[in-house]
Design a protein around this motif. Structure first.
Motif, PDB file in Angstrom:
ATOM      1  N   ALA A   1       0.830  -1.205   0.000  1.00 40.26           N
ATOM      2  CA  ALA A   1       0.000   0.000   0.000  1.00 40.26           C
ATOM      3  C   ALA A   1       0.865   1.256   0.000  1.00 40.26           C
ATOM      4  O   ALA A   1       0.564   2.243  -0.682  1.00 40.26           O
ATOM      5  CB  ALA A   1      -0.937  -0.005   1.207  1.00 40.26           C
ATOM      6  N   LEU A   2       1.957   1.216   0.774  1.00 37.15           N
ATOM      7  CA  LEU A   2       2.860   2.363   0.805  1.00 37.15           C
ATOM      8  C   LEU A   2       3.492   2.596  -0.565  1.00 37.15           C
ATOM      9  O   LEU A   2       3.709   3.736  -0.975  1.00 37.15           O
ATOM     10  CB  LEU A   2       3.950   2.159   1.857  1.00 37.15           C
ATOM     11  N   ARG A   3       3.796   1.521  -1.253  1.00 33.70           N
ATOM     12  CA  ARG A   3       4.389   1.649  -2.581  1.00 33.70           C
ATOM     13  C   ARG A   3       3.422   2.374  -3.525  1.00 33.70           C
ATOM     14  O   ARG A   3       3.831   3.220  -4.323  1.00 33.70           O
ATOM     15  CB  ARG A   3       4.739   0.268  -3.128  1.00 33.70           C
ATOM     16  N   ILE A   4       2.154   2.037  -3.426  1.00 31.57           N
ATOM     17  CA  ILE A   4       1.157   2.703  -4.266  1.00 31.57           C
ATOM     18  C   ILE A   4       1.041   4.177  -3.890  1.00 31.57           C
ATOM     19  O   ILE A   4       1.004   5.055  -4.756  1.00 31.57           O
ATOM     20  CB  ILE A   4      -0.203   1.988  -4.142  1.00 31.57           C
ATOM     21  N   LEU A   5       1.011   4.471  -2.594  1.00 30.45           N
ATOM     22  CA  LEU A   5       0.915   5.863  -2.167  1.00 30.45           C
ATOM     23  C   LEU A   5       2.124   6.674  -2.628  1.00 30.45           C
ATOM     24  O   LEU A   5       1.988   7.839  -3.016  1.00 30.45           O
ATOM     25  CB  LEU A   5       0.801   5.947  -0.644  1.00 30.45           C
ATOM     26  N   SER A   6       3.290   6.073  -2.578  1.00 30.05           N
ATOM     27  CA  SER A   6       4.511   6.803  -2.938  1.00 30.05           C
ATOM     28  C   SER A   6       4.502   7.256  -4.386  1.00 30.05           C
ATOM     29  O   SER A   6       5.236   8.175  -4.758  1.00 30.05           O
ATOM     30  CB  SER A   6       5.740   5.934  -2.671  1.00 30.05           C
ATOM     31  N   ALA A   7       3.682   6.619  -5.215  1.00 32.04           N
ATOM     32  CA  ALA A   7       3.644   6.967  -6.634  1.00 32.04           C
ATOM     33  C   ALA A   7       2.603   8.034  -6.951  1.00 32.04           C
ATOM     34  O   ALA A   7       2.501   8.491  -8.087  1.00 32.04           O
ATOM     35  CB  ALA A   7       3.370   5.715  -7.477  1.00 32.04           C
ATOM     36  N   ILE A   8       1.808   8.443  -5.968  1.00 32.24           N
ATOM     37  CA  ILE A   8       0.746   9.434  -6.206  1.00 32.24           C
ATOM     38  C   ILE A   8       1.307  10.823  -5.918  1.00 32.24           C
ATOM     39  O   ILE A   8       1.557  11.170  -4.765  1.00 32.24           O
ATOM     40  CB  ILE A   8      -0.483   9.159  -5.323  1.00 32.24           C
ATOM     41  N   THR A   9       1.473  11.602  -6.943  1.00 27.19           N
ATOM     42  CA  THR A   9       2.044  12.939  -6.786  1.00 27.19           C
ATOM     43  C   THR A   9       0.981  14.028  -6.705  1.00 27.19           C
ATOM     44  O   THR A   9       1.290  15.156  -6.346  1.00 27.19           O
ATOM     45  CB  THR A   9       2.982  13.245  -7.967  1.00 27.19           C
TER      46      THR A   9
ATOM     47  N   GLY B   1       0.496  11.541  -2.108  1.00 25.46           N
ATOM     48  CA  GLY B   1       0.682  10.155  -1.692  1.00 25.46           C
ATOM     49  C   GLY B   1       1.851   9.941  -0.748  1.00 25.46           C
ATOM     50  O   GLY B   1       1.702   9.332   0.320  1.00 25.46           O
ATOM     51  N   PRO B   2       3.065  10.434  -1.084  1.00 24.16           N
ATOM     52  CA  PRO B   2       4.202  10.226  -0.179  1.00 24.16           C
ATOM     53  C   PRO B   2       3.999  10.839   1.197  1.00 24.16           C
ATOM     54  O   PRO B   2       4.454  10.277   2.195  1.00 24.16           O
ATOM     55  CB  PRO B   2       5.349  10.916  -0.934  1.00 24.16           C
ATOM     56  N   ARG B   3       3.278  11.967   1.281  1.00 20.22           N
ATOM     57  CA  ARG B   3       3.067  12.574   2.590  1.00 20.22           C
ATOM     58  C   ARG B   3       2.050  11.772   3.400  1.00 20.22           C
ATOM     59  O   ARG B   3       2.190  11.648   4.622  1.00 20.22           O
ATOM     60  CB  ARG B   3       2.615  14.034   2.418  1.00 20.22           C
ATOM     61  N   LEU B   4       1.040  11.235   2.733  1.00 21.16           N
ATOM     62  CA  LEU B   4       0.108  10.369   3.455  1.00 21.16           C
ATOM     63  C   LEU B   4       0.825   9.101   3.909  1.00 21.16           C
ATOM     64  O   LEU B   4       0.569   8.594   5.016  1.00 21.16           O
ATOM     65  CB  LEU B   4      -1.087  10.016   2.558  1.00 21.16           C
ATOM     66  N   GLU B   5       1.707   8.618   3.079  1.00 21.00           N
ATOM     67  CA  GLU B   5       2.537   7.464   3.454  1.00 21.00           C
ATOM     68  C   GLU B   5       3.331   7.763   4.726  1.00 21.00           C
ATOM     69  O   GLU B   5       3.378   6.958   5.662  1.00 21.00           O
ATOM     70  CB  GLU B   5       3.496   7.148   2.307  1.00 21.00           C
ATOM     71  N   SER B   6       3.928   8.938   4.773  1.00 14.63           N
ATOM     72  CA  SER B   6       4.713   9.324   5.947  1.00 14.63           C
ATOM     73  C   SER B   6       3.830   9.473   7.184  1.00 14.63           C
ATOM     74  O   SER B   6       4.198   9.044   8.281  1.00 14.63           O
ATOM     75  CB  SER B   6       5.446  10.640   5.668  1.00 14.63           C
ATOM     76  N   LEU B   7       2.643  10.094   7.007  1.00 13.36           N
ATOM     77  CA  LEU B   7       1.727  10.252   8.137  1.00 13.36           C
ATOM     78  C   LEU B   7       1.312   8.898   8.698  1.00 13.36           C
ATOM     79  O   LEU B   7       1.296   8.686   9.927  1.00 13.36           O
ATOM     80  CB  LEU B   7       0.492  11.045   7.702  1.00 13.36           C
ATOM     81  N   ALA B   8       0.970   7.960   7.823  1.00 17.81           N
ATOM     82  CA  ALA B   8       0.527   6.640   8.276  1.00 17.81           C
ATOM     83  C   ALA B   8       1.624   5.945   9.070  1.00 17.81           C
ATOM     84  O   ALA B   8       1.372   5.379  10.143  1.00 17.81           O
ATOM     85  CB  ALA B   8       0.106   5.792   7.071  1.00 17.81           C
TER      86      ALA B   8
END
Length: 586
Positions: free
Chosen positions: A27-35, A288-295
């Motif tokens: 899931a994090l991998r998918i979020l990291s790709a959302i700009t 996406g990457p910021r939501l990844e970091s928050l999670a």
């Protein structure tokens, strides 16, 4: 959503195990790709209350999030489904479905509060799904999360009733959408029809008074009102007959109660049009990457037993993104300096000019990439690192200049050193030749390009190190020159004596020549005088003879003239006739 991110179905974002919460890497991998900016809609409520059905509708699918038909809870942890936003082409809609609260099969119900809190912390629109009506139990349950100050810390817990200037934090909190399933009450108050929103506001209305009972009643409502300043309420009638509820996700709209279908459509329309992108304090839009970091930040804090506040999570995100921004800026600086700088530079100003240019570019990159560096601590850290790099590149430049100049000196002065070893300059006058050669080589050294800032210092150090050689050449030159001078002096005296003798002999020869010349001239003069006397006498004789001749000719001429006169007179007399007596009349 990025072009390469496509989710045909939801997947688990945060798994709820018996021991701890686990963030899933896929899931994090998918979020990291959302700009793109993301709109995050999360739903929380009691298990078996139809949360997943609403989320599937928001995803535009009949299936996706698990919709159970038994008393067993299906969704565990938090599941995520990223889909293109239907009304905002430049946004991604992230749907978060949570496991049901109050599951009797759970060993520890503290996970309920953790999942509840995570849904609030991660969402921009928080859907609170309850059954039938707004009651005290639902309010208390929602208040439980807002009361966990160790989790949220978005307000001052010292005085919950105190009004605070907290607009920046409030703007980052999610909107509250309260959904009431199988609503059976009449929306009336004091005999007048009211809207679902008015019903919600009335349910959260504070009572007047200061008794302990009233404070206990007002406290959860005040917390909810302050934590969720933007609120919306939707009511849903029962979708269909109880017999069909177990197959709800398989039913078409024409098999459902029209009112329910309309209510679901209104709910989806509101979510699509009113749900804003997830933001952080300062108006920073989350991708996406910021939501990844928050999670990751929230889950790690929960697992460590330290429930984070919103500010703490932002600080963690600030630390991560600004550290990355610093590294990105430093990488750009290193790359540009590597491309633009050729060590050694001719001057320190040239190097510092290139450094300042690359430093400004690095600062611009940091400014564009940084995130909420309000106290400029990361910018100061970057400046410190850039200053250190400046000192380092200056030292490298100095070292490169030293090495370059040392190599040049060896190449240029090496042959001279070899000639010194061969004794070429250890002779009278050799020191002057040596110095002249040194000057020529120094001029050659000065003409060489890109020697750098150490050029003069390295040269002077070299000349100082070779001063002993110059002194040795000078001493030998002086010693040999003294003997040479003595020899030259003796030769000079002998030459002078020879020259004097030759001079005297020359004088004697000149005197003899002069005397002989005088005698010759005298004799010549005597002969000339004799010739002139003879010539004079001859001239006098000729002159006398000429005068005598002239006199004789004159006398002869006179005699002839006289003779002619006399002859003429004689002739006249002979021809003379005496005059007659005739008168002649005139």
């Amino acid at each position: 959503m990025a072009a390469d991110v496509h989710m045909s179905e939801p997947l688990c974002l945060i798994e709820n195990t018996e021991e701890k919460l686990v963030v899933k890497q896929e899931a994090l991998r998918i979020l990291s790709a959302i700009t793109q900016p993301i709109v995050v809609v999360a739903i929380v409520g009691l298990y078996r209350t139809g949360k997943s059905y609403l989320m599937n509708k928001l995803a535009g699918n009949e299936k996706g999030f698990s919709v159970g038909s038994t008393v067993q809870s299906h969704t565990k942890g938090i599941w995520m489904w990223c889909v293109p936003h239907p009304e905002k082409p430049d946004h991604t809609l992230v749907l978060l479905d949570t496991e049901g609260l109050g599951d009797v099969e759970k060993v520890d119900d503290k996970n309920d509060a953790q999942v509840f809190a995570l849904a609030i912390l991660l969402s921009s629109t928080f859907v609170y799904n309850t059954m039938n009506k707004i009651d005290q139990g639902a309010i208390d349950l929602l208040h439980t999360v807002t009361e966990l100050t160790d989790l949220l810390r978005t307000r001052n817990s010292a005085d919950i009733y105190e009004t605070e200037d907290n607009n920046d934090l409030v703007s980052s909190l999610p909107d509250l959408v309260w959904t009431l399933r199988d609503f059976y009450l009449s929306l009336e108050r004091d005999g007048k029809l009211i809207t679902p929103d008015e019903y919600l506001e009335n349910s959260l209305k504070l009572k007047e008074g200061s008794s302990e009972r009233i404070q206990h009643f007002n406290l959860p409502r005040l917390c909810i009102k302050k934590f969720f300043p933007r609120k919306k309420c939707f009511i849903f009638e029962s979708p269909t007959d109880k017999k069909k509820l177990s197959h709800l996700q398989m039913l078409h709209d024409d098999e459902l109660h029209p009112k329910f279908v309309q209510q679901v459509a209104e709910f989806c329309s509101y979510i699509f049009s009113h749900s804003a992108a997830k933001t952080l304090p300062g108006g920073i839009k989350v991708n996406g990457p910021r939501l990844e970091s928050l999670a990751q930040t929230y889950v790690n804090a929960i697992n460590n037993g330290d429930l984070p506040c919103t500010e703490n999570s932002v600080l963690a995100l600030v630390q991560r993104e600004n550290s990355a921004a610093v590294q990105k800026a430093l990488a750009h600086y290193d790359q540009q300096m590597g491309q633009k700088v050729q060590l050694p530079t001719d001057t320190l100003q040239e190097l510092l000019g290139l450094h300042r240019t690359c430093e400004m570019e690095a600062m611009e990159i940091f400014t564009k990439s940084s995130f909420k560096d309000e106290d400029q601590s990361f910018q100061k850290e970057l400046q410190t690192l850039l200053d250190a790099k400046q000192n380092d590149i200056c030292e490298q430049n100095k070292q490169a200049s030293s090495e370059r100049c040392s190599t040049l000196l060896q190449d240029i002065f090496g042959p001279l050193e070899e000639e010194v070893k061969q004794g070429i300059y250890f002779k009278p006058g050799g020191h002057n030749v040596f110095l002249q050669k040194m000057e020529e080589l120094k001029a050659n050294y000065y003409q060489q390009p890109r020697k750098g800032i150490q050029a003069e210092e390295i040269l002077q150090n070299y000349l100082t190190s070779k001063q002993s050689v110059s002194d040795a050449v000078l001493q030998t030159d002086q010693a040999l020159t003294a003997k040479e001078k003595e020899k030259e002096e003796a030769q000079r005296k002998a030459e002078a004596e020879r020259a004097e003798a030759e001079r005297l002999a020359a004088i004697a020869r000149e005197n003899q020549r002069v005397m002989e010349e005088r005698e010759r001239l005298h004799q010549q003069q005597v002969r000339q005088m004799e010739i002139e006397r003879a010539n004079f006498l001859a001239q006098q004789q000729r002159e006398q003879q000429r005068r005598l001749q002239e006199e004789a000719e004159r006398q002869k001429a006179q005699a002839e003239a006289e003779h002619r006169r006399l002859q003429e007179e004689l002739d006249r007399l002979r021809s003379y006739r005496p005059p007659s007596n005739d008168c002649i009349l005139l």
